[in-house]
Write a protein that holds these residues in place. Structure first.
Motif, short mmCIF file in Angstrom:
data_model
loop_
_atom_site.label_atom_id
_atom_site.label_comp_id
_atom_site.label_asym_id
_atom_site.label_seq_id
_atom_site.Cartn_x
_atom_site.Cartn_y
_atom_site.Cartn_z
N THR A 149 0.83 -1.21 0.00
CA THR A 149 0.00 0.00 0.00
C THR A 149 0.86 1.26 0.00
O THR A 149 2.04 1.23 0.36
N ASN A 150 0.25 2.37 -0.40
CA ASN A 150 0.95 3.64 -0.54
C ASN A 150 0.41 4.64 0.48
O ASN A 150 -0.75 5.05 0.38
N PRO A 151 1.22 5.04 1.45
CA PRO A 151 0.76 6.00 2.45
C PRO A 151 0.78 7.44 1.96
O PRO A 151 0.37 8.36 2.67
N GLY A 152 1.26 7.66 0.73
CA GLY A 152 1.37 9.02 0.21
C GLY A 152 2.67 9.67 0.61
O GLY A 152 3.37 9.23 1.53
N ARG A 153 3.02 10.74 -0.08
CA ARG A 153 4.25 11.46 0.22
C ARG A 153 4.05 12.41 1.40
O ARG A 153 2.99 13.02 1.55
N PHE A 154 5.10 12.55 2.19
CA PHE A 154 5.15 13.53 3.26
C PHE A 154 6.15 14.62 2.87
O PHE A 154 6.88 14.50 1.87
N PHE A 155 6.19 15.67 3.66
CA PHE A 155 6.98 16.84 3.27
C PHE A 155 8.43 16.48 2.95
O PHE A 155 9.01 16.98 1.98
N GLY A 170 -7.31 16.40 -9.57
CA GLY A 170 -7.55 15.14 -8.89
C GLY A 170 -6.46 14.11 -9.14
O GLY A 170 -6.13 13.32 -8.25
N LYS A 171 -5.88 14.12 -10.36
CA LYS A 171 -4.79 13.20 -10.65
C LYS A 171 -3.59 13.43 -9.73
O LYS A 171 -2.85 12.49 -9.41
N THR A 172 -3.38 14.69 -9.32
CA THR A 172 -2.18 15.04 -8.55
C THR A 172 -2.32 14.74 -7.06
O THR A 172 -1.31 14.67 -6.36
N VAL A 173 -3.54 14.58 -6.56
CA VAL A 173 -3.75 14.49 -5.12
C VAL A 173 -3.00 13.34 -4.47
O VAL A 173 -2.34 13.54 -3.44
N PRO A 174 -3.02 12.10 -5.00
CA PRO A 174 -2.32 11.02 -4.31
C PRO A 174 -0.82 11.27 -4.15
O PRO A 174 -0.20 10.73 -3.22
N ASP A 175 -0.24 12.08 -5.04
CA ASP A 175 1.20 12.34 -4.99
C ASP A 175 1.56 13.64 -4.31
O ASP A 175 2.68 13.79 -3.81
N ILE A 176 0.65 14.61 -4.29
CA ILE A 176 0.99 15.93 -3.80
C ILE A 176 0.30 16.26 -2.47
O ILE A 176 0.92 16.80 -1.56
N SER A 177 -0.97 15.92 -2.34
CA SER A 177 -1.70 16.43 -1.19
C SER A 177 -2.49 15.36 -0.44
O SER A 177 -3.43 15.69 0.28
N LEU A 178 -2.09 14.11 -0.57
CA LEU A 178 -2.79 13.06 0.18
C LEU A 178 -2.65 13.29 1.69
O LEU A 178 -3.56 13.03 2.46
N ASN A 179 -1.48 13.80 2.09
CA ASN A 179 -1.23 14.06 3.50
C ASN A 179 -1.22 15.56 3.80
O ASN A 179 -0.48 16.04 4.66
N TRP A 185 -14.00 13.73 -9.15
CA TRP A 185 -12.68 14.18 -9.59
C TRP A 185 -11.58 13.26 -9.08
O TRP A 185 -10.40 13.55 -9.25
N GLN A 186 -11.95 12.18 -8.40
CA GLN A 186 -10.98 11.21 -7.85
C GLN A 186 -9.98 11.90 -6.93
O GLN A 186 -8.79 11.61 -6.94
N ASN A 187 -10.49 12.83 -6.13
CA ASN A 187 -9.67 13.55 -5.17
C ASN A 187 -9.66 12.75 -3.87
O ASN A 187 -10.68 12.64 -3.19
N THR A 188 -8.52 12.19 -3.53
CA THR A 188 -8.43 11.27 -2.40
C THR A 188 -7.81 11.89 -1.15
O THR A 188 -7.40 11.16 -0.25
N ALA A 189 -7.71 13.21 -1.07
CA ALA A 189 -7.13 13.85 0.11
C ALA A 189 -7.91 13.44 1.36
O ALA A 189 -9.14 13.53 1.40
N LYS A 190 -7.20 13.02 2.39
CA LYS A 190 -7.85 12.45 3.57
C LYS A 190 -8.76 13.45 4.28
O LYS A 190 -9.78 13.05 4.86
#
Length: 344
Positions: A4-10, A73-82, A224-229
């Motif tokens: 699983t992918n927890p997303g990027r952090f700062f 929305g495409k960018t959210v898992p890589d940029i703003s998931l956390n 928009w497939q925006n997955t931000a928590k």
């Protein structure tokens, strides 16, 4: 091995890093129907193939902000998931229309990093491009977002804050090929007001209000497939409330602006934008606009109008934005500066 992918952090971002975002998305007519169901969107160019054809286009394109939301929305898992919050936008340009049947993908480059004084989070600036199936750019923009750190003790990166233009020059706006407002039908568009009727500094109260619903926000973020928590997981915020996606506020305010700006048809530039305060289900959103600039273009009968669009909540006083301390008033949700195309 963790799958699983927890997303990027700062601390996972580096200056110059290029991220190609999954998953490409083919846009269909249903995208338009859902967009118009979620928002009171009535601009004629996006509602009628016949109206669009009378303006020189092959048919009605997908709403500019719908295209923006898809790419975003495409960018959210890589940029703003956390993310703690999405903070702002700049240097945005819509480069060509998006048509039903187009497949959109996105890629971003990290252009700025700054750790917050608390050491628990930092701000990441990225420049994002949306591309179609022919690898033609359809839009580009810069956004900056506050992101949690995985480890508060991790060393801070070198601070790099990009120098962004205050506004996209009118001469750099990209107009759709063959766009022509010479035979523009003001009756069908809904209002008589053309570019010449607006004065610099003029402020327009868009009158109407819409109360935010949890169900509509959830549908929008899933569309928009925006997955931000912060938009889905009520346990992710200390107050136990799901934050309304900022793009939902942008589209709602833009749709409300039809009353007074029905002929501001196509958005072609995003000069700046700030989500001034959070919004939650139950808030009632209203909007007003200020005319900041006007320009002519090379397209027949087509001018450009620069507008400040402000969304507020509750029964706030009209045209109020910031207090004496220079900070946004607590009832201001959105401050957006953009260029739109309008008949001369």
């Amino acid at each position: 091995m963790t799958k699983t992918n927890p997303g990027r952090f700062f601390e996972d971002y580096q200056i110059g890093q290029v991220i190609r975002h999954a998953v490409p998305r083919t846009v269909a007519e249903g995208e338009r129907a859902l967009y118009h169901a979620l928002y009171p969107a009535r601009h004629a160019l996006y509602s009628s193939d016949e109206f669009a054809a009378s303006c020189g286009l092959e048919s009605s394109p997908i709403d500019d902000l719908a295209a923006f939301h898809i790419v975003f929305g495409k960018t959210v898992p890589d940029i703003s998931l956390n993310a703690v919050a999405n903070l702002g936008y700049g240097e945005g340009r819509w480069l060509r229309p998006v048509w039903p049947g187009d497949t959109l993908r996105a890629e971003s480059q990290v252009i700025g990093l700054k750790q917050n004084s608390s050491g628990k989070s930092g701000v990441v600036w990225v420049r994002t491009r949306g591309l179609n199936q022919m690898d033609e750019p359809v839009l580009e923009y810069v956004r900056w977002v506050m992101v949690h750190k995985r480890d508060p003790e991790a060393p801070a990166p070198e601070t790099v804050v990009p120098d962004l233009a205050a506004a996209v020059p009118a001469a750099e706006l990209q107009l759709p090929e063959d766009l022509n407002f010479s035979d523009y039908d003001f009756d069908l568009a809904g209002e008589k007001h053309r570019l010449a009727d607006y004065e610099l500094g003029e402020k327009i109260d868009h009158v109407d209000g819409v109360t935010l619903e949890e169900a509509e926000h959830m549908l929008a973020t899933r569309l928009w497939q925006n997955t931000a928590k912060v938009h889905f997981d009520a346990t992710h915020r200390p107050d136990g409330r799901r934050l309304i996606y900022g793009g939902h506020i942008i589209s709602l305010a833009r749709s409300l602006s039809f009353n007074g700006l029905a002929n501001a048809q196509m958005i072609v530039g995003l000069n700046s934008g700030a989500h001034a305060n959070p919004a939650f289900a139950g808030d009632t959103v209203r909007a007003w606009s200020e005319v900041l600039d006007k320009a002519e273009t090379d397209a027949p009968g087509v001018g450009a109008i620069r507008l400040r669009l402000v969304a507020t909540k509750g029964d706030s006083s009209r045209f109020s934005l910031k207090g004496e301390d220079g900070k946004y008033l607590p009832d201001v949700l959105l401050d957006l500066d953009y260029w739109a195309l309008m008949p001369l």
